[in-house]
Design a protein around this motif. Sequence first.
Motif, PDB file in Angstrom:
ATOM      1  N   THR A   1       0.633  -0.935   0.318  1.00  0.00           N
ATOM      2  CA  THR A   1       0.040  -0.046   0.253  1.00  0.00           C
ATOM      3  C   THR A   1       0.657   1.167  -0.287  1.00  0.00           C
ATOM      4  O   THR A   1       1.685   1.839   0.932  1.00  0.00           O
ATOM      5  N   ARG A   2       0.767   1.843  -1.017  1.00  0.00           N
ATOM      6  CA  ARG A   2       1.353   2.812  -1.399  1.00  0.00           C
ATOM      7  C   ARG A   2       0.654   4.127  -1.332  1.00  0.00           C
ATOM      8  O   ARG A   2      -0.712   4.437  -1.758  1.00  0.00           O
ATOM      9  N   GLY A   3       1.000   5.221  -0.343  1.00  0.00           N
ATOM     10  CA  GLY A   3      -0.177   6.967  -0.033  1.00  0.00           C
ATOM     11  C   GLY A   3      -0.438   7.453  -1.714  1.00  0.00           C
ATOM     12  O   GLY A   3       0.567   6.601  -2.549  1.00  0.00           O
ATOM     13  N   ASN A   4      -1.178   7.793  -2.024  1.00  0.00           N
ATOM     14  CA  ASN A   4      -1.572   8.921  -3.282  1.00  0.00           C
ATOM     15  C   ASN A   4       0.030   9.719  -3.188  1.00  0.00           C
ATOM     16  O   ASN A   4      -0.115  10.715  -2.585  1.00  0.00           O
ATOM     17  N   PRO A   5       0.331   9.995  -4.352  1.00  0.00           N
ATOM     18  CA  PRO A   5       1.367  10.882  -4.658  1.00  0.00           C
ATOM     19  C   PRO A   5       1.191  12.289  -4.718  1.00  0.00           C
ATOM     20  O   PRO A   5       1.451  13.320  -4.162  1.00  0.00           O
ATOM     21  N   LEU A   6      -0.073  12.852  -4.911  1.00  0.00           N
ATOM     22  CA  LEU A   6      -1.255  13.879  -5.510  1.00  0.00           C
ATOM     23  C   LEU A   6      -1.652  13.972  -3.519  1.00  0.00           C
ATOM     24  O   LEU A   6      -0.912  15.687  -4.055  1.00  0.00           O
ATOM     25  N   LEU A   7      -2.030  13.256  -3.110  1.00  0.00           N
ATOM     26  CA  LEU A   7      -2.066  13.669  -2.315  1.00  0.00           C
ATOM     27  C   LEU A   7      -0.654  14.164  -1.036  1.00  0.00           C
ATOM     28  O   LEU A   7      -0.813  14.762  -0.503  1.00  0.00           O
ATOM     29  N   THR A   8       0.438  13.500  -1.222  1.00  0.00           N
ATOM     30  CA  THR A   8       1.718  13.788  -0.017  1.00  0.00           C
ATOM     31  C   THR A   8       2.078  14.356  -0.793  1.00  0.00           C
ATOM     32  O   THR A   8       2.798  15.453   0.248  1.00  0.00           O
ATOM     33  N   ALA A   9       2.267  15.165  -2.635  1.00  0.00           N
ATOM     34  CA  ALA A   9       2.543  16.498  -2.770  1.00  0.00           C
ATOM     35  C   ALA A   9       1.946  17.658  -1.797  1.00  0.00           C
ATOM     36  O   ALA A   9       2.262  18.468  -1.525  1.00  0.00           O
ATOM     37  N   ALA A  10       0.592  17.446  -1.792  1.00  0.00           N
ATOM     38  CA  ALA A  10      -0.291  18.470  -1.250  1.00  0.00           C
ATOM     39  C   ALA A  10      -0.298  18.513   0.038  1.00  0.00           C
ATOM     40  O   ALA A  10       0.358  19.983   0.449  1.00  0.00           O
ATOM     41  N   ALA A  11       0.276  17.752   0.892  1.00  0.00           N
ATOM     42  CA  ALA A  11       0.022  17.919   2.213  1.00  0.00           C
ATOM     43  C   ALA A  11       1.629  18.369   2.597  1.00  0.00           C
ATOM     44  O   ALA A  11       1.789  19.271   3.163  1.00  0.00           O
ATOM     45  N   ALA A  12       2.970  17.913   2.141  1.00  0.00           N
ATOM     46  CA  ALA A  12       3.641  19.044   1.945  1.00  0.00           C
ATOM     47  C   ALA A  12       3.546  20.543   1.848  1.00  0.00           C
ATOM     48  O   ALA A  12       4.065  21.437   2.359  1.00  0.00           O
ATOM     49  N   LEU A  13       2.467  20.964   0.732  1.00  0.00           N
ATOM     50  CA  LEU A  13       3.297  22.159   0.283  1.00  0.00           C
ATOM     51  C   LEU A  13       2.517  23.028   1.318  1.00  0.00           C
ATOM     52  O   LEU A  13       2.782  24.069   1.593  1.00  0.00           O
ATOM     53  N   ALA A  14       0.912  21.660   1.848  1.00  0.00           N
ATOM     54  CA  ALA A  14       0.297  22.774   3.465  1.00  0.00           C
ATOM     55  C   ALA A  14       1.745  23.120   4.616  1.00  0.00           C
ATOM     56  O   ALA A  14       1.259  24.136   4.866  1.00  0.00           O
ATOM     57  N   LEU A  15       2.101  22.230   4.222  1.00  0.00           N
ATOM     58  CA  LEU A  15       3.254  21.996   5.716  1.00  0.00           C
ATOM     59  C   LEU A  15       3.853  23.225   5.338  1.00  0.00           C
ATOM     60  O   LEU A  15       4.524  24.130   6.212  1.00  0.00           O
ATOM     61  N   LEU A  16       4.814  23.534   4.109  1.00  0.00           N
ATOM     62  CA  LEU A  16       5.270  24.549   3.588  1.00  0.00           C
ATOM     63  C   LEU A  16       4.829  25.797   4.063  1.00  0.00           C
ATOM     64  O   LEU A  16       5.537  26.656   4.186  1.00  0.00           O
ATOM     65  N   ALA A  17       2.874  25.736   3.137  1.00  0.00           N
ATOM     66  CA  ALA A  17       3.286  26.456   3.372  1.00  0.00           C
ATOM     67  C   ALA A  17       2.762  27.727   4.810  1.00  0.00           C
ATOM     68  O   ALA A  17       2.744  28.830   5.427  1.00  0.00           O
ATOM     69  N   ALA A  18       2.114  26.979   5.714  1.00  0.00           N
ATOM     70  CA  ALA A  18       1.845  26.629   6.950  1.00  0.00           C
ATOM     71  C   ALA A  18       2.916  27.571   7.973  1.00  0.00           C
ATOM     72  O   ALA A  18       3.145  28.698   8.508  1.00  0.00           O
ATOM     73  N   GLY A  19       3.962  27.359   7.380  1.00  0.00           N
ATOM     74  CA  GLY A  19       5.705  27.234   8.602  1.00  0.00           C
ATOM     75  C   GLY A  19       6.322  28.654   7.811  1.00  0.00           C
ATOM     76  O   GLY A  19       6.318  28.889   8.181  1.00  0.00           O
ATOM     77  N   GLY A  20       6.223  28.624   6.025  1.00  0.00           N
ATOM     78  CA  GLY A  20       6.191  30.087   5.921  1.00  0.00           C
ATOM     79  C   GLY A  20       5.283  31.321   6.321  1.00  0.00           C
ATOM     80  O   GLY A  20       6.243  31.746   6.044  1.00  0.00           O
ATOM     81  N   ALA A  21       4.073  31.081   6.423  1.00  0.00           N
ATOM     82  CA  ALA A  21       2.978  31.836   7.566  1.00  0.00           C
ATOM     83  C   ALA A  21       3.786  32.709   8.415  1.00  0.00           C
ATOM     84  O   ALA A  21       3.625  33.901   8.741  1.00  0.00           O
ATOM     85  N   GLY A  22       4.070  30.932   9.102  1.00  0.00           N
ATOM     86  CA  GLY A  22       4.333  31.167  10.680  1.00  0.00           C
ATOM     87  C   GLY A  22       5.286  32.382  10.992  1.00  0.00           C
ATOM     88  O   GLY A  22       5.726  33.035  11.561  1.00  0.00           O
ATOM     89  N   TRP A  23       6.376  31.944   9.561  1.00  0.00           N
ATOM     90  CA  TRP A  23       7.370  32.770  10.094  1.00  0.00           C
ATOM     91  C   TRP A  23       7.337  34.237   9.783  1.00  0.00           C
ATOM     92  O   TRP A  23       8.049  35.055  10.244  1.00  0.00           O
ATOM     93  N   GLY A  24       6.822  34.379   8.410  1.00  0.00           N
ATOM     94  CA  GLY A  24       6.117  35.664   7.753  1.00  0.00           C
ATOM     95  C   GLY A  24       5.537  36.326   8.672  1.00  0.00           C
ATOM     96  O   GLY A  24       6.427  38.073   9.462  1.00  0.00           O
ATOM     97  N   GLY A  25       4.981  36.247   9.676  1.00  0.00           N
ATOM     98  CA  GLY A  25       4.005  36.785  11.003  1.00  0.00           C
ATOM     99  C   GLY A  25       5.249  37.295  12.201  1.00  0.00           C
ATOM    100  O   GLY A  25       5.070  38.093  12.158  1.00  0.00           O
TER     101      GLY A  25
END
Length: 178
Positions: A5-29
């Motif tokens: 069982t492998r995860g959906n690569p699209l779902l994994t990429a979206a989660a990674a991007l969301a995590l990066l965006a949240a980190g960037g927003a936190g650092w910017g704030g």
Amino acid sequence: MARTTRGNPLLTAAAALALLAAGGAGWGGWSWYAAAHDESAAYATARDEVLAAGEQAVQNMNTLDHRDLRRGLDTWRSSATGELLAQLDDGRPQFERQIRQARTVTSAKVLSGAVTELDTRAGRASVMVALRITVTPPEGKPAAKESRMLGELTRTPGGWKLSALGQAPVGDTAAAAD
């Protein structure tokens, strides 16, 4: 047959991007908050206020028209505080007589200025202002000269005001001291 069982690569990429965006927003704030509450920003704002007030006050103190003497001297008063204000008040009657007799118009233009000292806690500052002062006599041509003035300012409830004003030394003062 065992199925991996492998995860959906699209779902994994979206989660990674969301995590990066949240980190960037936190650092910017956090960066924005730190910059907005930084003492150096408040100090820079105070320095700019002192420079603007100092330049205007020095210009005011070097501008006077004998035809509207009361307003000019009132402007001087509103630019001063402390001992300088006391000197202006004490010498006003004699000075009014001298200006009325001379019938001159003096105007000043600020060429440049700098804050040379600022103590926001004590409410004291010093400025150096370069001016072009033009004196127009009742007859004859206007005469212009450039001058450097040193001003001491004091913070008052009405803003920064001049508490002392004098000519800046000109030339090689170190050689004169030898």
